[in-house]
Design a protein around this motif. Structure first.
Motif, PDB file in Angstrom:
ATOM      1  N   THR A 114       0.839  -1.209   0.000  1.00  0.00           N
ATOM      2  CA  THR A 114       0.000   0.000   0.000  1.00  0.00           C
ATOM      3  C   THR A 114       0.871   1.255   0.000  1.00  0.00           C
ATOM      4  O   THR A 114       0.618   2.192  -0.747  1.00  0.00           O
ATOM      5  CB  THR A 114      -0.947   0.000   1.225  1.00  0.00           C
ATOM      6  OG1 THR A 114      -1.799  -1.151   1.131  1.00  0.00           O
ATOM      7  CG2 THR A 114      -1.780   1.263   1.284  1.00  0.00           C
ATOM      8  N   GLU A 115       1.896   1.246   0.838  1.00  0.00           N
ATOM      9  CA  GLU A 115       2.807   2.398   0.900  1.00  0.00           C
ATOM     10  C   GLU A 115       3.498   2.622  -0.442  1.00  0.00           C
ATOM     11  O   GLU A 115       3.605   3.743  -0.934  1.00  0.00           O
ATOM     12  CB  GLU A 115       3.845   2.188   2.010  1.00  0.00           C
ATOM     13  CG  GLU A 115       4.738   3.373   2.241  1.00  0.00           C
ATOM     14  CD  GLU A 115       3.995   4.601   2.737  1.00  0.00           C
ATOM     15  OE1 GLU A 115       4.430   5.718   2.408  1.00  0.00           O
ATOM     16  OE2 GLU A 115       2.973   4.456   3.436  1.00  0.00           O
ATOM     17  N   TRP A 116       3.987   1.538  -1.046  1.00  0.00           N
ATOM     18  CA  TRP A 116       4.619   1.635  -2.368  1.00  0.00           C
ATOM     19  C   TRP A 116       3.617   2.184  -3.385  1.00  0.00           C
ATOM     20  O   TRP A 116       3.951   3.046  -4.190  1.00  0.00           O
ATOM     21  CB  TRP A 116       5.138   0.258  -2.798  1.00  0.00           C
ATOM     22  CG  TRP A 116       5.710   0.241  -4.176  1.00  0.00           C
ATOM     23  CD1 TRP A 116       6.971   0.609  -4.538  1.00  0.00           C
ATOM     24  CD2 TRP A 116       5.059  -0.162  -5.383  1.00  0.00           C
ATOM     25  NE1 TRP A 116       7.141   0.461  -5.908  1.00  0.00           N
ATOM     26  CE2 TRP A 116       5.967  -0.013  -6.439  1.00  0.00           C
ATOM     27  CE3 TRP A 116       3.775  -0.635  -5.668  1.00  0.00           C
ATOM     28  CZ2 TRP A 116       5.646  -0.317  -7.758  1.00  0.00           C
ATOM     29  CZ3 TRP A 116       3.452  -0.943  -6.975  1.00  0.00           C
ATOM     30  CH2 TRP A 116       4.385  -0.783  -8.002  1.00  0.00           C
ATOM     31  N   GLY A 117       2.388   1.679  -3.340  1.00  0.00           N
ATOM     32  CA  GLY A 117       1.349   2.146  -4.259  1.00  0.00           C
ATOM     33  C   GLY A 117       1.085   3.632  -4.125  1.00  0.00           C
ATOM     34  O   GLY A 117       0.927   4.344  -5.124  1.00  0.00           O
ATOM     35  N   LYS A 118       1.040   4.120  -2.890  1.00  0.00           N
ATOM     36  CA  LYS A 118       0.841   5.559  -2.662  1.00  0.00           C
ATOM     37  C   LYS A 118       1.990   6.363  -3.252  1.00  0.00           C
ATOM     38  O   LYS A 118       1.780   7.418  -3.838  1.00  0.00           O
ATOM     39  CB  LYS A 118       0.721   5.856  -1.165  1.00  0.00           C
ATOM     40  CG  LYS A 118      -0.585   5.430  -0.561  1.00  0.00           C
ATOM     41  CD  LYS A 118      -0.602   5.713   0.931  1.00  0.00           C
ATOM     42  CE  LYS A 118      -1.894   5.215   1.556  1.00  0.00           C
ATOM     43  NZ  LYS A 118      -1.898   5.371   3.021  1.00  0.00           N
ATOM     44  N   ASN A 119       3.204   5.875  -3.071  1.00  0.00           N
ATOM     45  CA  ASN A 119       4.380   6.594  -3.572  1.00  0.00           C
ATOM     46  C   ASN A 119       4.421   6.615  -5.090  1.00  0.00           C
ATOM     47  O   ASN A 119       4.713   7.640  -5.699  1.00  0.00           O
ATOM     48  CB  ASN A 119       5.666   5.977  -3.029  1.00  0.00           C
ATOM     49  CG  ASN A 119       5.840   6.209  -1.557  1.00  0.00           C
ATOM     50  OD1 ASN A 119       5.289   7.150  -0.986  1.00  0.00           O
ATOM     51  ND2 ASN A 119       6.583   5.337  -0.905  1.00  0.00           N
ATOM     52  N   ILE A 120       4.150   5.484  -5.714  1.00  0.00           N
ATOM     53  CA  ILE A 120       4.307   5.396  -7.164  1.00  0.00           C
ATOM     54  C   ILE A 120       3.108   5.993  -7.910  1.00  0.00           C
ATOM     55  O   ILE A 120       3.230   6.431  -9.044  1.00  0.00           O
ATOM     56  CB  ILE A 120       4.591   3.945  -7.609  1.00  0.00           C
ATOM     57  CG1 ILE A 120       5.278   3.970  -8.970  1.00  0.00           C
ATOM     58  CG2 ILE A 120       3.345   3.097  -7.612  1.00  0.00           C
ATOM     59  CD1 ILE A 120       6.067   2.756  -9.294  1.00  0.00           C
ATOM     60  N   GLU A 121       1.958   6.030  -7.250  1.00  0.00           N
ATOM     61  CA  GLU A 121       0.740   6.548  -7.894  1.00  0.00           C
ATOM     62  C   GLU A 121       0.901   7.991  -8.374  1.00  0.00           C
ATOM     63  O   GLU A 121       0.320   8.385  -9.377  1.00  0.00           O
ATOM     64  CB  GLU A 121      -0.426   6.445  -6.905  1.00  0.00           C
ATOM     65  CG  GLU A 121      -1.718   7.008  -7.435  1.00  0.00           C
ATOM     66  CD  GLU A 121      -2.814   7.052  -6.384  1.00  0.00           C
ATOM     67  OE1 GLU A 121      -3.930   7.419  -6.756  1.00  0.00           O
ATOM     68  OE2 GLU A 121      -2.553   6.746  -5.200  1.00  0.00           O
ATOM     69  N   THR A 122       1.704   8.755  -7.689  1.00  0.00           N
ATOM     70  CA  THR A 122       1.834  10.178  -8.010  1.00  0.00           C
ATOM     71  C   THR A 122       3.141  10.534  -8.720  1.00  0.00           C
ATOM     72  O   THR A 122       3.481  11.708  -8.837  1.00  0.00           O
ATOM     73  CB  THR A 122       1.710  11.019  -6.723  1.00  0.00           C
ATOM     74  OG1 THR A 122       2.725  10.599  -5.802  1.00  0.00           O
ATOM     75  CG2 THR A 122       0.337  10.864  -6.094  1.00  0.00           C
ATOM     76  N   VAL A 123       3.859   9.526  -9.184  1.00  0.00           N
ATOM     77  CA  VAL A 123       5.128   9.765  -9.875  1.00  0.00           C
ATOM     78  C   VAL A 123       4.876  10.566 -11.154  1.00  0.00           C
ATOM     79  O   VAL A 123       3.906  10.334 -11.864  1.00  0.00           O
ATOM     80  CB  VAL A 123       5.821   8.428 -10.215  1.00  0.00           C
ATOM     81  CG1 VAL A 123       6.888   8.596 -11.263  1.00  0.00           C
ATOM     82  CG2 VAL A 123       6.403   7.804  -8.965  1.00  0.00           C
ATOM     83  N   THR A 124       5.763  11.522 -11.402  1.00  0.00           N
ATOM     84  CA  THR A 124       5.661  12.296 -12.638  1.00  0.00           C
ATOM     85  C   THR A 124       6.998  12.262 -13.372  1.00  0.00           C
ATOM     86  O   THR A 124       8.050  12.107 -12.759  1.00  0.00           O
ATOM     87  CB  THR A 124       5.286  13.771 -12.368  1.00  0.00           C
ATOM     88  OG1 THR A 124       6.279  14.350 -11.527  1.00  0.00           O
ATOM     89  CG2 THR A 124       3.919  13.889 -11.726  1.00  0.00           C
TER      90      THR A 124
END
Length: 187
Positions: A6-16
């Motif tokens: 979940t933490e990884w998902g939160k971090n990668i979800e907003t990658v630009t």
């Protein structure tokens, strides 16, 4: 495991990724280019065991005509854009496939537009797998018709995004297995 995913998902979800106009509009030396590409891509390619980009790789890409040759050992935003795309795409495609795709997309859209489309598509697919990693509902990757000229970039970006999710899940599963083995041995 789910908390880490979940933490990884939160971090990668907003990658630009930097768009064409956000790339430096000055000539850079090889070390600067390698450093920038690494900085731009490190939030995405977090589990790499080897360098994302090396001088040898850049020189090989020039020899293979994947990127234009530098002028007086200096690189431009064109080089940066190509190297960002190549570094990401080589995670899921062969160099000849990347070359074919880049040539096709560049001719279909122009280099600047093709690069920006690549960035947007990659961000969208990574965002979807980031949400999936968090256990959030998503509409899926292919909810609308994909025009033929964008099919290659969409499929490649989707492949990379789902590969990242698979790798992270495997990594967390391996860590969980190791932790369970250690707990068993302590008993």
């Amino acid at each position: 495991m789910q908390e880490n995913l979940t933490e990884w998902g939160k971090n990668i979800e907003t990658v630009t990724l930097p768009r064409w106009d956000e790339l430096p509009d000055i000539e850079l030396y090889m070390d600067q280019v390698i450093g920038l590409v690494g900085r731009y891509l490190s939030p995405i390619l977090t589990t790499q065991k080897q360098a994302l980009l090396t001088k040898s790789m850049v020189n090989n890409y020039v020899k293979l005509e994947l990127i234009p040759a530098p002028v007086k050992k200096k690189y431009t935003r064109v080089h940066l854009a190509f190297l960002i795309a190549i570094t990401l795409l080589k995670q899921v495609l062969t160099i000849p496939e990347i070359k074919t795709g880049i040539i096709y997309q560049g001719r279909a859209s122009g280099i600047q537009k093709a690069y920006n489309i690549f960035c947007e598509t990659q961000e969208n697919t990574i965002s979807i797998v980031g949400k999936q990693a968090q256990g959030l509902e998503t509409k899926g990757l292919f909810t609308q018709k994909i025009e033929l000229e964008y099919l290659i970039v969409t499929a490649a970006c989707t492949s990379l995004a789902t590969k990242l999710l698979a790798e992270k899940s495997i990594e967390l599963t391996e860590n969980l297995s190791i932790a369970k083995e250690e707990d068993t041995h302590e008993l």
